[in-house]
Each structure stands twice: as C-alpha cells, then as structure tokens.
Design a protein around this motif. Structure first.
Motif, PDB file in Angstrom:
ATOM      1  N   HIS A  90       0.782  -1.155   0.107  1.00 14.92           N
ATOM      2  CA  HIS A  90      -0.064  -0.149  -0.009  1.00 14.92           C
ATOM      3  C   HIS A  90       0.937   1.151   0.047  1.00 14.92           C
ATOM      4  N   LYS A  91       0.611   2.149  -0.765  1.00 12.78           N
ATOM      5  CA  LYS A  91       1.227   3.494  -0.766  1.00 12.78           C
ATOM      6  C   LYS A  91       0.506   4.646  -0.360  1.00 12.78           C
ATOM      7  N   SER A  92       0.941   5.139   0.665  1.00 18.09           N
ATOM      8  CA  SER A  92       0.381   6.281   1.392  1.00 18.09           C
ATOM      9  C   SER A  92       0.265   7.368   0.360  1.00 18.09           C
ATOM     10  N   ASP A  93      -0.850   8.450   0.582  1.00 18.44           N
ATOM     11  CA  ASP A  93      -0.757   9.475  -0.196  1.00 18.44           C
ATOM     12  C   ASP A  93       0.184  10.605   0.340  1.00 18.44           C
ATOM     13  N   LYS A  94       0.479  10.526   1.770  1.00 20.61           N
ATOM     14  CA  LYS A  94       1.565  11.313   2.157  1.00 20.61           C
ATOM     15  C   LYS A  94       3.122  10.923   2.235  1.00 20.61           C
ATOM     16  N   ASP A  95       3.316   9.545   2.035  1.00 18.61           N
ATOM     17  CA  ASP A  95       4.475   9.203   1.972  1.00 18.61           C
ATOM     18  C   ASP A  95       4.958   8.412   0.619  1.00 18.61           C
ATOM     19  N   VAL A 100       1.199  -4.949   3.476  1.00 16.71           N
ATOM     20  CA  VAL A 100      -0.249  -4.987   4.034  1.00 16.71           C
ATOM     21  C   VAL A 100      -0.654  -6.523   4.116  1.00 16.71           C
ATOM     22  N   ALA A 101      -0.082  -7.209   3.361  1.00 17.74           N
ATOM     23  CA  ALA A 101      -0.545  -8.932   3.196  1.00 17.74           C
ATOM     24  C   ALA A 101       0.730  -9.548   2.732  1.00 17.74           C
ATOM     25  N   PHE A 102       0.828 -10.661   3.199  1.00 13.74           N
ATOM     26  CA  PHE A 102       1.947 -11.681   2.933  1.00 13.74           C
ATOM     27  C   PHE A 102       1.264 -13.120   3.195  1.00 13.74           C
ATOM     28  N   SER A 134      -5.564  -1.453  -1.441  1.00 18.31           N
ATOM     29  CA  SER A 134      -6.039  -0.404  -1.056  1.00 18.31           C
ATOM     30  C   SER A 134      -6.254  -0.305   0.469  1.00 18.31           C
ATOM     31  N   ILE A 135      -5.852  -1.648   1.084  1.00 19.03           N
ATOM     32  CA  ILE A 135      -6.045  -1.703   2.572  1.00 19.03           C
ATOM     33  C   ILE A 135      -4.676  -0.827   3.213  1.00 19.03           C
ATOM     34  N   ARG A 162      -4.110  -3.985   8.404  1.00 19.75           N
ATOM     35  CA  ARG A 162      -3.720  -5.140   7.660  1.00 19.75           C
ATOM     36  C   ARG A 162      -3.945  -6.352   8.723  1.00 19.75           C
ATOM     37  N   TRP A 163      -4.156  -6.128   9.951  1.00 16.61           N
ATOM     38  CA  TRP A 163      -4.309  -7.269  10.997  1.00 16.61           C
ATOM     39  C   TRP A 163      -5.509  -7.721  10.946  1.00 16.61           C
ATOM     40  N   ASP A 164      -6.724  -7.083  10.241  1.00 16.02           N
ATOM     41  CA  ASP A 164      -7.933  -7.321  10.310  1.00 16.02           C
ATOM     42  C   ASP A 164      -8.351  -8.917   9.690  1.00 16.02           C
ATOM     43  N   VAL A 165      -7.725  -9.019   8.814  1.00 13.58           N
ATOM     44  CA  VAL A 165      -8.068 -10.484   8.177  1.00 13.58           C
ATOM     45  C   VAL A 165      -7.598 -11.333   8.822  1.00 13.58           C
ATOM     46  N   TYR A 166      -6.485 -11.389   9.864  1.00 12.59           N
ATOM     47  CA  TYR A 166      -6.030 -12.355  10.508  1.00 12.59           C
ATOM     48  C   TYR A 166      -7.005 -12.757  11.648  1.00 12.59           C
ATOM     49  N   LEU A 167      -7.733 -11.617  12.197  1.00 13.49           N
ATOM     50  CA  LEU A 167      -8.737 -11.880  13.305  1.00 13.49           C
ATOM     51  C   LEU A 167      -9.852 -12.587  12.799  1.00 13.49           C
ATOM     52  N   THR A 168     -10.228 -12.278  11.644  1.00  9.15           N
ATOM     53  CA  THR A 168     -11.350 -12.934  11.174  1.00  9.15           C
ATOM     54  C   THR A 168     -11.411 -13.965  10.001  1.00  9.15           C
TER      55      THR A 168
END
Length: 319
Positions: free
Chosen positions: A185-190, A196-198, A266-267, A272-278
């Motif tokens: 993921h590429k942030s707009d500010k950075d 974000v996923a592996f 877009s994540i 990025r940890w949400d998918v691991y919890l669910t």
C-alpha cells in the motif's frame, strides 16, 4: 527549609530539561516500515510448529537453504524470545516491486539421517512460520473436500505432505517451491510502500535442469542454468502444471526455488491485521466476544475463590 530546597532543586531540573530535545522511542512492530522501489524486504523464519505436538523445532534443524555466513538471530524484542520464538534470517532475497520467476535458491542432497528426520517432521505435520515486516505468513492451499483454493491466516504453511495413496502410506514429499504473494500500500503522504499482506503457496515439484545438467550444489554455475520444470520466462509457477512431486528419500537432490508476486492494495497499514482476526470472514466476530466473556468469567471465579479463602482465614484469626 528542607522542603523548600527540594522544591528549588526539582524546579531547576525541570527548567534545564525543558530546553533540551527529547528523543522518542517506538515499540517494534508498531512503527510503520516503508520501502522504496528495489529496496530489500527482509524475510525471516521462525521455529516450526505442529498441532500434533507442543514441541517447536528450529527451522534450520532440517536441511533447508541457509543464508551466506549462516543464519543470525533476528528477534526484535525480549518478548519474542521469552515466548519461545526463534526468529532468524533467511536466504530469500526480495526486492520491493521486483517480480521473481522460479529463482533457484540452493540444492540439498539428502543423507539417510536427513531423509529420515525430514520424513518424521512431515508426518508430524510441522509447519513453517515465516515473517515479513512483522506479518506472519498466511498459507494458500487446496481444500481436500471441495478442491477449491483456500487461504488460512494462522499456523503457517506445511513443510510437506504424506501421500495417502501410496501402497504403505509412507511416501513423504517436501514443498521445495514457494509462491510468495505480497500486497503493498502506498500512502498519499509518504513516498514509500508498506507491506499489508503476506501469503505463501507451497508447491512440491521434482526439478530437472535443462540438458540433464548435474549440479553439485556448490558451484556458481548451477543457479544460472535453466530448469525444465519451470514455466517460460515471465510466467509464475502454477500448481496445476506440476507433473512430478519431490519425494523425500536418501540420495535425492532437492532443488529449492521461489516466485515473488507484488500487488498494490487499497488496504491501509493500520488495517492489515483485520484479516488475521476474522480468517478472511470465516470466523464470525461473536467468537472474539465469547473468548472475552469466558476470560472475564474465569477471572471473576478465581477472584471470588481467593476472597472466600481470605474471609475464612480472617474469621478464624478473629475468633
């Protein structure tokens, strides 16, 4: 007078510190890591684990490829060490947004002891646990019932499998190729990219060099030779195209290879940890509430037990 002197001393220290700059600190795994194009993205390996036994095993206990100069410890904090993790460096070379196609890592010729040890770990169902930017590897595999591809976000990925169709059901095969999928993921500010996923798709393939080249596993000529079992240039390895798997047997020369695929996502890094919890929405949110409720009830029960024991002892002392 003594109190006034203490207050004056504290005021002097506070004034002196206010004029100095204070460097902040961060917790490992909390600070975002950003990578520019072609920057190295380090892949680390943790201990192998199994649901059939509670004994973790060192990753380099088996004849896997080793980094130049040998593996080095890569723990980022004391907690990882105290919890039994043994995170080490790996020989896998990943560069940000650089695709890899069937890259040869090394070759290992199994001795009788190594083959027996590897078969034992496969039969016990040991899994590899890899880490990139503090994200554990998810495993991509095939559902045995439906035959569809599934992704699991807990427990790593298996080191091999047992062929149940063999006559004695003892033939073991090693996953000597991995397809590594990384979402960024590429942030707009950075200006940098964030992982974000592996995900890892393990594949077993009996590799052969073009022209039946025989590599000793040491010379620099081997990695530059082509493999008959790899797809054409610019095409990633496909599980459906594999005809022969790599069996674990004394004298077998196992060639380890890997692919790397990058995809922008877009994540956000914070999610990025949400998918691991669910488990990618396979686990309903109520499960976490059940766990929290269960923990609270256990704490209350133990607290009441301790209080009742204290009350009884106090009554005896008073009486």
């Amino acid at each position: 007078m003594t109190m006034n002197r203490w207050l004056s001393a504290l005021l002097t220290v506070a004034v002196s510190l206010s004029g100095r700059s204070i460097n902040a600190f961060y917790m490992p795994g909390v600070r975002t890591a950003e990578f520019s194009d072609n920057a190295e993205v380090e892949l680390k390996v943790n201990v192998m684990t199994s649901i059939h036994t509670q004994i973790p095993k060192d990753y380099y206990r088996l004849p896997f490829c080793r980094p130049n100069g040998g593996p080095k410890m890569a723990n980022e904090n004391l907690g990882e060490f105290l919890t039994g993790n043994k995170i080490q460096t790996s020989p896998y070379s990943l560069m940000m947004r650089q695709e890899m196609y069937c890259k040869i890592l090394c070759q290992s010729e199994l001795t009788a002891l190594e083959a027996r040890n590897m078969r034992m770990h496969i039969k016990y169902g040991y899994h590899n646990n890899w880490i990139i930017d503090n994200l554990p590897s998810a495993a991509i595999g095939m559902n045995e019932v439906s035959g569809e591809q599934q992704t699991h976000y807990a427990g790593g990925f298996p080191i091999g499998f047992v062929d149940s169709r063999s006559d004695d059901k003892k033939d073991c095969y090693i996953f000597n190729h991995v397809n590594i999928f990384l979402d960024i993921h590429k942030s707009d500010k950075d200006s940098g990219y964030r992982v974000v996923a592996f995900r890892v798709e393990p594949i077993s393939v009996k590799h052969k060099f073009v022209g039946d080249f025989d590599w000793d596993g040491v010379s620099t000529e081997g990695p530059n030779k082509g493999l008959q079992t790899c797809p054409t240039a610019g095409v990633h390895m496909d599980r459906g195209e594999i005809t022969n798997n790599q069996i674990v047997r004394e004298g077998e020369k196992i060639i380890y290879t890997y692919d790397v695929t990058w995809k922008e996502s877009s994540i956000a890094w914070s999610s990025r940890w949400d998918v691991y919890l669910t488990e990618n929405h396979l686990v309903p949110p109520q499960v976490h509430w059940y766990s929290i409720t269960n923990s609270v009830l256990v704490v209350l029960f133990l607290s009441l037990l301790v209080v009742s024991i204290l009350v009884r002892n106090l009554r005896r002392d008073i009486a």
